[in-house]
Motif scaffolding. Structure first.
Motif, PDB file in Angstrom:
ATOM      1  N   VAL A   1      15.121   3.342   5.470  1.00  0.00           N
ATOM      2  CA  VAL A   1      13.704   3.457   5.130  1.00  0.00           C
ATOM      3  C   VAL A   1      13.180   4.841   5.503  1.00  0.00           C
ATOM      4  CG1 VAL A   1      11.388   2.561   5.573  1.00  0.00           C
ATOM      5  CG2 VAL A   1      13.322   0.986   5.330  1.00  0.00           C
ATOM      6  N   ALA A   2      13.682   5.397   6.609  1.00  0.00           N
ATOM      7  CA  ALA A   2      13.225   6.725   7.020  1.00  0.00           C
ATOM      8  C   ALA A   2      13.523   7.747   5.939  1.00  0.00           C
ATOM      9  CB  ALA A   2      13.892   7.121   8.340  1.00  0.00           C
ATOM     10  N   HIS A   3      14.691   7.678   5.340  1.00  0.00           N
ATOM     11  CA  HIS A   3      15.033   8.623   4.274  1.00  0.00           C
ATOM     12  C   HIS A   3      14.185   8.378   3.034  1.00  0.00           C
ATOM     13  CE1 HIS A   3      17.407  11.256   1.743  1.00  0.00           C
ATOM     14  NE2 HIS A   3      17.477  10.278   0.856  1.00  0.00           N
ATOM     15  N   VAL A   4      13.961   7.110   2.713  1.00  0.00           N
ATOM     16  CA  VAL A   4      13.136   6.777   1.549  1.00  0.00           C
ATOM     17  C   VAL A   4      11.740   7.382   1.700  1.00  0.00           C
ATOM     18  CG1 VAL A   4      11.988   4.880   0.347  1.00  0.00           C
ATOM     19  CG2 VAL A   4      14.414   4.707   0.922  1.00  0.00           C
ATOM     20  N   GLU A   5      11.161   7.264   2.892  1.00  0.00           N
ATOM     21  CA  GLU A   5       9.819   7.809   3.097  1.00  0.00           C
ATOM     22  C   GLU A   5       9.827   9.336   3.045  1.00  0.00           C
ATOM     23  OE1 GLU A   5       7.327   4.440   5.496  1.00  0.00           O
ATOM     24  OE2 GLU A   5       8.085   6.133   6.651  1.00  0.00           O
ATOM     25  N   GLN A   6      10.844   9.961   3.638  1.00  0.00           N
ATOM     26  CA  GLN A   6      10.891  11.419   3.601  1.00  0.00           C
ATOM     27  C   GLN A   6      11.091  11.938   2.179  1.00  0.00           C
ATOM     28  OE1 GLN A   6      13.861  12.756   6.420  1.00  0.00           O
ATOM     29  NE2 GLN A   6      12.263  13.270   7.885  1.00  0.00           N
ATOM     30  N   ALA A   7      11.737  11.129   1.348  1.00  0.00           N
ATOM     31  CA  ALA A   7      11.934  11.539  -0.036  1.00  0.00           C
ATOM     32  C   ALA A   7      10.632  11.525  -0.823  1.00  0.00           C
ATOM     33  CB  ALA A   7      12.969  10.634  -0.711  1.00  0.00           C
ATOM     34  N   GLY A   8       9.603  10.898  -0.270  1.00  0.00           N
ATOM     35  CA  GLY A   8       8.300  10.937  -0.924  1.00  0.00           C
ATOM     36  C   GLY A   8       7.518   9.656  -0.800  1.00  0.00           C
ATOM     37  N   ILE A   9       6.278   9.783  -0.341  1.00  0.00           N
ATOM     38  CA  ILE A   9       5.298   8.712  -0.393  1.00  0.00           C
ATOM     39  C   ILE A   9       4.129   9.221  -1.231  1.00  0.00           C
ATOM     40  CG2 ILE A   9       3.502   7.541   0.950  1.00  0.00           C
ATOM     41  CD1 ILE A   9       5.426   7.009   3.110  1.00  0.00           C
TER      42      ILE A   9
ATOM     43  N   THR B   1       0.809  -1.221   0.000  1.00  0.00           N
ATOM     44  CA  THR B   1       0.000   0.000   0.000  1.00  0.00           C
ATOM     45  C   THR B   1       0.842   1.271   0.000  1.00  0.00           C
ATOM     46  OG1 THR B   1      -0.120  -0.060   2.414  1.00  0.00           O
ATOM     47  CG2 THR B   1      -1.915  -1.124   1.205  1.00  0.00           C
ATOM     48  N   VAL B   2       2.154   1.141   0.207  1.00  0.00           N
ATOM     49  CA  VAL B   2       3.039   2.306   0.285  1.00  0.00           C
ATOM     50  C   VAL B   2       3.874   2.375  -0.990  1.00  0.00           C
ATOM     51  CG1 VAL B   2       4.901   3.436   1.562  1.00  0.00           C
ATOM     52  CG2 VAL B   2       3.140   2.144   2.799  1.00  0.00           C
ATOM     53  N   PHE B   3       3.816   3.503  -1.686  1.00  0.00           N
ATOM     54  CA  PHE B   3       4.590   3.685  -2.912  1.00  0.00           C
ATOM     55  C   PHE B   3       5.686   4.709  -2.667  1.00  0.00           C
ATOM     56  CE2 PHE B   3       5.356   5.648  -7.121  1.00  0.00           C
ATOM     57  CZ  PHE B   3       5.828   4.512  -7.764  1.00  0.00           C
ATOM     58  N   THR B   4       6.947   4.258  -2.780  1.00  0.00           N
ATOM     59  CA  THR B   4       8.113   5.118  -2.587  1.00  0.00           C
ATOM     60  C   THR B   4       9.086   4.899  -3.748  1.00  0.00           C
ATOM     61  OG1 THR B   4       9.237   3.404  -1.284  1.00  0.00           O
ATOM     62  CG2 THR B   4       7.903   5.028  -0.069  1.00  0.00           C
ATOM     63  N   MET B   5      10.235   5.577  -3.684  1.00  0.00           N
ATOM     64  CA  MET B   5      11.304   5.426  -4.676  1.00  0.00           C
ATOM     65  C   MET B   5      10.741   5.522  -6.095  1.00  0.00           C
ATOM     66  SD  MET B   5      13.534   2.454  -2.769  1.00  0.00           S
ATOM     67  CE  MET B   5      14.870   2.444  -3.963  1.00  0.00           C
ATOM     68  N   ARG B   6      10.026   6.596  -6.319  1.00  0.00           N
ATOM     69  CA  ARG B   6       9.375   6.808  -7.610  1.00  0.00           C
ATOM     70  C   ARG B   6      10.365   6.760  -8.776  1.00  0.00           C
ATOM     71  NH1 ARG B   6       5.225  11.817  -8.862  1.00  0.00           N
ATOM     72  NH2 ARG B   6       5.328  11.756 -11.132  1.00  0.00           N
TER      73      ARG B   6
END
Length: 520
Positions: free
Chosen positions: A221-229, A66-71
């Motif tokens: 993972v914290a950085h990945v999420e801050q980079a964008g969800i 349900t979570v989309f990151t690392m576009r």
């Protein structure tokens, strides 16, 4: 017909992709765009693998990631295939990453904006914890920067290869990311509040591991999420369909409801696959986008079995018990992503991973799929996915109906302790570890392949190439790891490996010349 020395035909090479999960779809898209004859064989009725939905009442509820990151992974994949990602998928950025609760009175929202999150943590746990959060985010970014190039983007799967890639100047960076520490112990250098240890320790479960044994590098993972969800219009299954549709436009053939019985070889290399109905599909290359344990268990034949792996229960990642529901919530202001934490995190993981049982007091994740920051709050029943972690014993010792009922009761108690009650509008659709094993045979219900436990476990994942010429691997159990972007990246790496090997043999093909000699 003139043939290449390594078995490739001068005519169009044929590739069979086993499985239309996101790794297989990424490989199929890249290879079809490169002009190869690609056939995707999928036993289900539609693409996506774990990126799926199920009908509950009159609605379809997303049941997978349900979570989309690392576009950037998908932007690059689509660009490599001559398309613009933003024209194929509709995304909405999320300012609120997740809402967390421990009791009725203890709630904390994390934001994509660091300052907003730090202010919320200061109000929740004090200024010292907010300062620790800033240091944690800086370290998380450092970990990500150190690993993105040599580990995520490339097929480096050994410690030696990683060290060689970063070079002498980068060895200090590798040391600073605490590769030999556990995530839980590393978090203790930033936080004292046990609730924050729980919150950021949960990142280990994104890879199906316990924070008490997972490596500290998972703090990235914290950085990945801050980079964008982002939220994806139509859900993650719609994203899978977009990749499949583009691959079909580029020439890939999709065969749904087709089950591969085995991978076959000839002359010491892959020669194709045989379906359950006896049909043979010849191929120069096969991309196996299945759990590596399924390959290792011989579910694709004994010739390919040595290329897989056989995991003990202790080596498997977490499974889950999920409820896809249409329900009316009351008493708690749900966000799109919500986490309701158990009272004792260590006891929860001891129950799951040591006692091999469903937890007595589970941490509950809820994705409220109709709630977005840009839309109006839904009224009446809405689509919800509820998830608790479970042992991956879907084949050896699946939970009994009584155990499942008890877990559902404990799940409701945890939500009620945080002020949330749910009135079900339709009977929910339940999936337990045995259900995941049924959908993904050979996995025992493990959702993420091998669990990252200790510093070396990450390097035990297989890479794209195998020792069997013509057989390549992709998927969440393959390097660089689980999760939608990582699995898609594994498919890209598999495609790159095939194209590189193809170019290598093409430079050595036999050429007919006067006199019958062979020249490069």
């Amino acid at each position: 017909m003139v043939r290449l020395e390594a078995g490739f035909s001068v005519a169009q090479e044929r590739v069979v992709v086993i499985g239309a999960g996101i790794g297989g779809l990424a490989a199929a898209l890249r290879l079809a765009h490169a002009g190869l004859d690609v056939t995707v064989v999928e036993r289900a009725a539609r693409p996506g693998g774990k990126m799926a939905s199920v009908r509950v009442g009159d609605s379809r509820v997303e049941t997978g990631p349900t979570v989309f990151t690392m576009r950037w992974v998908f932007e690059e994949l689509f660009a490599e295939s001559g398309a613009a990602f933003e024209e194929q998928a509709t995304l909405a950025p999320a300012g609120l990453l997740a809402r967390h609760a421990w009791t009725r009175d203890e709630r904390l929202d994390l934001s994509a904006d660091l300052d907003t999150s730090a202010a919320a943590i200061a109000a929740f746990a004090g200024p010292r914890e907010a300062e620790g959060y800033r240091r944690f985010c800086a370290r998380s970014a450092e970990v990500y920067r150190t690993l993105e190039g040599p580990f995520i983007r490339e097929g480096r799967t050994s410690p030696t290869g990683l060290a060689q890639r970063v070079g002498i100047s980068g060895l200090g960076d590798l040391w600073r990311i605490q590769p030999f520490a556990t995530l839980w112990s590393a978090l203790g250098t930033f936080f004292r509040d046990p609730r924050l240890l729980q919150l950021f320790g949960r990142y280990a479960t994104y890879c199906g591991a316990s924070p008490f044994t997972a490596p500290a590098t998972l703090m990235l993972v914290a950085h990945v999420e801050q980079a964008g969800i982002w939220t994806v219009a139509g859900g993650m299954s719609a994203l899978a369909k977009a990749v499949a549709d583009l691959a079909a436009q580029r020439g890939a053939t999709f065969r749904y409801g087709a089950h591969v019985d085995r991978i076959v070889t000839a002359g010491g290399r892959v020669s194709g696959v045989i379906l359950a109905d006896g049909e043979t599909i010849p191929a120069n290359c096969v991309v196996c986008n299945a759990d590596a344990s399924a390959l290792g268990a011989g579910l694709f034949g004994q010739e390919a079995a040595p290329m897989g792996e056989r995991l003990t229960p202790a080596e498997r990642s977490l499974s889950a018990l999920t409820l896809a529901a249409v329900a009316e919530p009351d008493g708690f202001p749900l966000a799109h992503h919500n986490v309701f934490f158990s009272g004792d995190y260590r006891a929860e993981f001891d129950t799951i991973l040591r006692r091999r049982r469903l937890p007595d007091d589970p941490t509950v994740y809820i994705c409220a799929q109709d709630r977005t920051e840009s839309g109006a709050e839904p009224t009446g029943p809405e689509r919800l996915l509820l998830l608790v972690n479970a042992p991956a014993d879907g084949r050896d010792r699946p939970p009994t109906p009584s155990e499942i009922e008890t877990c559902a009761t404990n799940l409701s108690r945890r939500l009620e302790a945080c002020g949330l009650t749910l009135a079900m509008a339709s009977p929910p659709a339940l999936t337990d570890p045995a259900g995941f094993e049924s959908r993904f045979p050979g996995s025992a219900g493990a959702l993420y392949g091998r669990a990252p436990q200790g510093w070396a476990s990450t390097f035990k994942r297989a890479g794209a190439r195998t020792a069997l010429p013509g057989l390549y691997l992709a998927g969440g159990s393959i390097h660089p790891g689980p999760g939608v972007p990582m699995a898609a990246q594994s498919g890209r790496l598999a495609a790159v490996a095939i194209l590189q090997d193809r170019d290598s043999t093409a430079r050595s093909r036999r050429t007919a010349t006067r006199g019958g000699t062979s020249m490069r």
